[in-house]
Design a protein around this motif. Structure first.
Motif, mmCIF file in Angstrom:
data_model
loop_
_atom_site.group_PDB
_atom_site.id
_atom_site.type_symbol
_atom_site.label_atom_id
_atom_site.label_comp_id
_atom_site.label_asym_id
_atom_site.label_seq_id
_atom_site.Cartn_x
_atom_site.Cartn_y
_atom_site.Cartn_z
ATOM 1 N N ARG A 85 0.830 -1.220 0.000
ATOM 2 C CA ARG A 85 0.000 0.000 0.000
ATOM 3 C C ARG A 85 0.855 1.258 0.000
ATOM 4 N N GLU A 86 1.863 1.283 0.882
ATOM 5 C CA GLU A 86 2.677 2.490 1.014
ATOM 6 C C GLU A 86 3.573 2.730 -0.194
ATOM 7 N N ALA A 87 3.798 1.697 -1.018
ATOM 8 C CA ALA A 87 4.593 1.892 -2.231
ATOM 9 C C ALA A 87 3.930 2.896 -3.169
ATOM 10 N N ARG A 88 2.600 2.977 -3.108
ATOM 11 C CA ARG A 88 1.857 3.929 -3.942
ATOM 12 C C ARG A 88 1.184 5.020 -3.118
ATOM 13 N N LYS A 89 1.311 4.954 -1.783
ATOM 14 C CA LYS A 89 0.688 5.930 -0.884
ATOM 15 C C LYS A 89 -0.805 6.066 -1.179
ATOM 16 N N THR A 90 -1.458 4.912 -1.294
ATOM 17 C CA THR A 90 -2.883 4.897 -1.575
ATOM 18 C C THR A 90 -3.603 4.191 -0.433
ATOM 19 N N ASP B 23 -5.605 -2.947 1.952
ATOM 20 C CA ASP B 23 -5.790 -2.536 3.339
ATOM 21 C C ASP B 23 -5.363 -3.666 4.275
ATOM 22 N N PRO B 24 -4.394 -3.432 5.147
ATOM 23 C CA PRO B 24 -3.962 -4.489 6.066
ATOM 24 C C PRO B 24 -5.063 -4.942 7.021
ATOM 25 N N VAL B 25 -6.039 -4.084 7.269
ATOM 26 C CA VAL B 25 -7.157 -4.492 8.127
ATOM 27 C C VAL B 25 -7.978 -5.574 7.430
ATOM 28 N N TRP B 26 -8.215 -5.416 6.131
ATOM 29 C CA TRP B 26 -8.890 -6.465 5.365
ATOM 30 C C TRP B 26 -8.069 -7.757 5.405
ATOM 31 N N ALA B 27 -6.762 -7.608 5.247
ATOM 32 C CA ALA B 27 -5.891 -8.784 5.278
ATOM 33 C C ALA B 27 -5.988 -9.507 6.614
ATOM 34 N N ALA B 28 -6.071 -8.750 7.688
ATOM 35 C CA ALA B 28 -6.194 -9.364 9.007
ATOM 36 C C ALA B 28 -7.479 -10.169 9.115
ATOM 37 N N THR B 29 -8.560 -9.636 8.560
ATOM 38 C CA THR B 29 -9.835 -10.348 8.587
ATOM 39 C C THR B 29 -9.754 -11.651 7.795
ATOM 40 N N LEU B 30 -9.130 -11.604 6.621
ATOM 41 C CA LEU B 30 -8.968 -12.818 5.817
ATOM 42 C C LEU B 30 -8.069 -13.833 6.523
ATOM 43 N N ALA B 31 -7.028 -13.346 7.178
ATOM 44 C CA ALA B 31 -6.147 -14.247 7.927
ATOM 45 C C ALA B 31 -6.924 -14.942 9.043
ATOM 46 N N GLN C 134 0.566 2.084 9.813
ATOM 47 C CA GLN C 134 0.269 3.413 10.326
ATOM 48 C C GLN C 134 -0.571 3.291 11.601
ATOM 49 N N GLU C 135 -0.629 4.368 12.361
ATOM 50 C CA GLU C 135 -1.422 4.350 13.589
ATOM 51 C C GLU C 135 -2.873 3.991 13.303
ATOM 52 N N ARG C 136 -3.381 4.466 12.192
ATOM 53 C CA ARG C 136 -4.765 4.164 11.814
ATOM 54 C C ARG C 136 -4.984 2.673 11.710
ATOM 55 N N ASP C 137 -4.017 1.954 11.140
ATOM 56 C CA ASP C 137 -4.146 0.501 10.987
ATOM 57 C C ASP C 137 -4.309 -0.171 12.349
ATOM 58 N N LEU C 138 -3.472 0.233 13.289
ATOM 59 C CA LEU C 138 -3.531 -0.352 14.629
ATOM 60 C C LEU C 138 -4.875 -0.076 15.286
ATOM 61 N N ARG D 221 7.256 4.815 10.457
ATOM 62 C CA ARG D 221 5.946 4.559 9.837
ATOM 63 C C ARG D 221 6.093 4.128 8.375
ATOM 64 N N ARG D 222 7.066 3.274 8.093
ATOM 65 C CA ARG D 222 7.326 2.898 6.696
ATOM 66 C C ARG D 222 6.235 2.012 6.116
ATOM 67 N N HIS D 223 5.504 1.300 6.968
ATOM 68 C CA HIS D 223 4.411 0.479 6.433
ATOM 69 C C HIS D 223 3.146 0.621 7.288
#
Length: 241
Positions: A15-20, A24-32, A52-56, A48-50
Motif C-alpha cells: 500500500r505504502e509503495a503507492r501511498k494509496t 488494506d492491512p485491516v482487510w488482510a487481518a480479517t482474511l487471515a 500506520q497508527e490508523r491501521d492499529l 511509519r514505513r508500512h
C-alpha cells in the motif's frame, strides 16, 4: 497447541509503495482470521514505513483475534501502545537502514530501558514479549526483565536450514527454549520461518506461538490469504502433535 500469529506488515508495504488506500492491512487481518490465524501481528515502526497508527486503531476495533504489536522501546510508540492496549506487545530492535528487523533486541545493553518500557506496558494491561537472539546472556537478561514471554529470533536457523549448520542452529534454539520455559515464561518464535522450515521449530517442547509474515503473504499472492494461512496452520499442527 502452537498458535499462529500472522504478520500483515507486508500488505501495508505494498500500500505504502503507492501511498494509496489499498491493499488494506485491516482487510488482510480479517482474511487471515478466516483462514485460521490465532493472532494478528503488526509492527508500528518509528518511521511509519508500512503500518500506520490508523491501521492499529482500526484493527483493534474490528478483528476478533488477539493483536500483537511489535514496537521499539521508543517512548512515542510505547505511549501509543499504552493508549491503544493491544493484547500483546513485542519489543524489538529497529534500525532505519534495515529492510526488516535484523537480529534480536539487545536486552543486556539496554536493560534499564527495556524494563521501563515493559513495566509501562504491563501497567496498561498489555502482555509483553521480547524478541531475542538465542544467546545465553540475552536470554538471561530477558528472563529478568519482567516480560511474560520471549520470542526467539529464528533468522540464523532459517538461513542455515537445509545446510549442515541447520541442526546446530536448531539445537541453539532448543537450548534457549528450555531456559525460557524452565523460568516460567511463554515461548514464542519467529523471523524467516517458511513452509519448508517451520516444522522443527513448531515441534520444540512448550512452543506457544509462532509469528510468520513474509512467507504467508508471498504464498497468498498465488493462492489467496485464507488458503495460505490454512496451509501454514496445517504444517504447524502436524509438527506439534
Amino acid at each position: 497447541m502452537v498458535l499462529l500469529g500472522v504478520n500483515i506488515d507486508h500488505v501495508a508495504t505494498v500500500r505504502e509503495a503507492r501511498k494509496t488506500n489499498e491493499p488494506d492491512p485491516v482487510w488482510a487481518a480479517t482474511l487471515a482470521e478466516l483462514g485460521g490465524a490465532d493472532g494478528i501481528t503488526l509492527h508500528l515502526r518509528e518511521d511509519r514505513r508500512h503500518i500506520q497508527e490508523r491501521d492499529l486503531r482500526v484493527m483493534l476495533q474490528t478483528v476478533a483475534a488477539p493483536v500483537n504489536l511489535e514496537l521499539a522501546c521508543d517512548q512515542e510508540v510505547v505511549d501509543i501502545a499504552v493508549e491503544c492496549r493491544p493484547q500483546q506487545a513485542t519489543l524489538v530492535p529497529e534500525r532505519r537502514e534495515e529492510v526488516t528487523t535484523e537480529g534480536g533486541l539487545d536486552v543486556v545493553g539496554g536493560l534499564d530501558r527495556v524494563r521501563e518500557a515493559t513495566q509501562q506496558l504491563k501497567d496498561a494491561g498489555v502482555r509483553v514479549s521480547l524478541f531475542v537472539d538465542p544467546d545465553p546472556a540475552q536470554i538471561e537478561a530477558a528472563i529478568g526483565s519482567g516480560a511474560e514471554a520471549i520470542e526467539l529470533h529464528t533468522g540464523a536457523y532459517a538461513e542455515a536450514s537445509g545446510s549442515p549448520q541447520g541442526d546446530q542452529r536448531l539445537a541453539e534454539l532448543a537450548q534457549a527454549a528450555a531456559g525460557i520455559t524452565s523460568a516460567g515464561l511463554l515461548l514464542h518464535a519467529g523471523h524467516g520461518l517458511t513452509y519448508r522450515n517451520v516444522q522443527p521449530v513448531a515441534a520444540l517442547p512448550a512452543m506457544r506461538e509462532l509469528n510468520i509474515g513474509h512467507s504467508i503473504i508471498s504464498r497468498a499472492i498465488m493462492v489467496g490469504l485464507q488458503q495460505a494461512v490454512r496451509d501454514m496452520k496445517r504444517l504447524i499442527r502436524e509438527a506439534a502433535r
